[in-house]
Design a protein around this motif. Structure first.
Motif, PDB file in Angstrom:
ATOM      1  N   THR A  63      -0.543  -6.513   5.254  1.00  0.00           N
ATOM      2  CA  THR A  63      -0.277  -5.321   4.455  1.00  0.00           C
ATOM      3  C   THR A  63       1.199  -4.944   4.561  1.00  0.00           C
ATOM      4  OG1 THR A  63      -0.841  -3.805   6.256  1.00  0.00           O
ATOM      5  CG2 THR A  63      -2.616  -4.438   4.752  1.00  0.00           C
ATOM      6  N   SER A 106      -6.709  -1.791  -4.695  1.00  0.00           N
ATOM      7  CA  SER A 106      -7.577  -1.844  -3.508  1.00  0.00           C
ATOM      8  C   SER A 106      -7.706  -3.263  -2.978  1.00  0.00           C
ATOM      9  CB  SER A 106      -8.963  -1.281  -3.841  1.00  0.00           C
ATOM     10  OG  SER A 106      -9.538  -2.007  -4.920  1.00  0.00           O
ATOM     11  N   ARG A 148       0.842  -1.202   0.000  1.00  0.00           N
ATOM     12  CA  ARG A 148       0.000   0.000   0.000  1.00  0.00           C
ATOM     13  C   ARG A 148       0.875   1.249   0.000  1.00  0.00           C
ATOM     14  NH1 ARG A 148      -4.498  -1.076   4.660  1.00  0.00           N
ATOM     15  NH2 ARG A 148      -2.679  -0.510   5.953  1.00  0.00           N
ATOM     16  N   ASP A 207       3.040  -1.531   4.113  1.00  0.00           N
ATOM     17  CA  ASP A 207       2.783  -0.098   3.960  1.00  0.00           C
ATOM     18  C   ASP A 207       4.087   0.659   3.711  1.00  0.00           C
ATOM     19  OD1 ASP A 207       0.066  -0.401   4.405  1.00  0.00           O
ATOM     20  OD2 ASP A 207       0.269  -0.150   6.572  1.00  0.00           O
TER      21      ASP A 207
END
Length: 436
Positions: free
Chosen positions: A261, A255, A222, A263
């Motif tokens: 995740t 998305s 992300r 990041d």
């Protein structure tokens, strides 16, 4: 006949040996004998212990080094610690030239408050742990934490983040060591934050490695769209960096909903690590970009909760007593590879931890040219025969390349299904495997 000792059996060492063989191997060149000395019983340095275990195509370069090692002019002398079993001064007495190819296996200090808390690990140690390096095999990273911070915006940081995020199945075909595979399979880390003090246009991540994050089974990368410069600004970038930034833009637009995740936290400078008796959070200061590509602090700070911090900010060459050393650059002090009469440095030991594996090839050939320029002829020094006599007198068991091949065969025989090998992670196991 010239005799040269190369200290270190990684890429820089073997490329130097290859270059010396070609430089002095012609019919009128006088010949050369090269001893590659390593403190471990196994060769290939960074290829074995630094390259990510799921990047087997990169590790395949070791076959080139094997061809050099099996030639008539190059010999591997493993399990020999320079500084303990033999000194550089003694090697200079035995050989016409000595080349420091020790690499940069020490982590550069993070240098902020709290960097000594349990749970703060340098990338050399963490990478060595999952690659089975004997120095780091007993590392016990706190994978029971919910989140980890990886400090750095280079390929090593990417490797660490990817390894933390992969499933057991995604390690099929890799040579990650068993203890790390089991620990990672039980990991509770659900968020990995890549922390970098500068922005997307200044990353040192290459497109191939960055693109891999977009194909992980359970993890999604992300990027905050607000961290990205206007797309038109990408045109001024070098092609590789432009492609890498393209991956970041794709991550920002995606998305995907995944249980893990990764990041990217750009414009964030670590300033402190907090915790009672282990890491609990990383404190970072928001930065802003400067015209010269650098960044300056804004005074705004915030906390990133985490139970593991892996620092991927660079490496240092370990100093050797009596050898000129540049503390600021973390490498041997040298002038274009010359350290002192008869003594040279190559690879990361010469220039610091920069460049790719392939960068060491021209480096090795340059050092071979310097040695040829400095040596007027054979000196009559004993070379390897003198080393053998000295080590035998001191009771040092030298591991040959043929011994290594037996160790390698034993590692292949004990591999899990689909893996190329299961490495021995303790020196005693390696030495015992010579006789299997």
């Amino acid at each position: 006949m010239r005799h040269v000792a190369v200290i270190g059996s990684g890429p820089a060492g073997y490329y130097t040996a290859e270059a010396l063989d070609r430089k002095f191997g012609g019919p009128d060149a006088g010949g050369v004998r090269v001893d590659i000395i390593d403190r471990l019983p196994v060769p290939f340095g960074l290829i074995r212990s630094g390259v990510a275990p799921d990047h087997q195509s990169i590790k395949a370069v070791s076959r080139r080094y094997e061809a050099v090692a099996l030639g008539e002019t190059v010999r591997f002398a493993g399990n020999v610690s320079v500084g303990t079993n033999v000194t550089v001064a003694e090697l200079l007495d035995l050989y016409d030239a000595v080349v420091l190819a020790t690499g940069a296996p020490l982590d550069k200090p993070l240098g902020i408050a709290g960097d000594d808390l349990p749970g703060v690990i340098g990338s050399a140690a963490f990478v060595g742990w999952y690659n089975g390096h004997p120095d780091h095999a007993r590392l016990d990273p706190p994978l029971d934490a919910a989140a980890a911070c990886v400090i750095g915006n280079g390929n090593v940081a990417l490797d660490v983040a990817r390894i933390l995020a992969k499933t057991r199945e995604e390690f099929a075909g890799s040579d990650i060591v068993g203890h790390a595979l089991e620990a990672l399979a039980e990991s509770r880390i659900a968020r990995v934050t890549l922390v970098g003090r500068r922005g997307p246009h200044q990353i040192a991540m290459t497109p191939k490695e960055l693109g891999e994050l977009g194909h992980l089974a359970r993890a999604a990368p992300r990027v905050d769209p607000a961290d990205l410069p206007p797309a038109a600004a990408d045109a001024a970038l070098e092609p590789g960096t432009r492609k890498s930034v393209g991956h970041l833009r794709a991550f920002a637009a995606a998305s995907a909903d995944r249980p893990v995740t990764i990041d990217f936290d750009f414009f964030a400078r670590p300033v402190e690590i907090e915790g009672a008796d282990r890491v609990e959070r990383l404190i970072v200061e928001r930065t802003r970009p400067l015209a010269d590509g650098g960044a300056e602090g804004t005074g705004e700070t915030y906390a990133i909760p985490c139970g593991l911090v892996v620092s991927c900010i660079g490496y240092r060459t370990p100093p050797i007593p009596g050898i000129p050393y540049d503390e600021r650059l973390g490498r041997f002090a040298n002038t274009d590879g010359r350290v002192m009469p008869g003594l040279y440095a190559v690879g990361w030991a010469r220039r610091g931890p920069t460049g790719t594996i392939g960068t060491n090839r021209p480096d090795g050939y340059m050092i071979a040219d310097l040695i040829a320029e400095d040596l007027s002829g054979a000196s009559g020094k004993p070379g390897g025969a003198g080393l053998d006599a000295l080590l035998a007198e001191r009771g040092v068991e030298t591991v040959t390349f043929r011994d290594w091949q037996r160790i390698e065969a034993a590692e292949a025989a004990r591999a899990r299904d689909g893996a190329p090998r299961e490495k021995f992670v303790h020196v005693a196991e390696m030495l015992a495997a010579r006789h299997d």
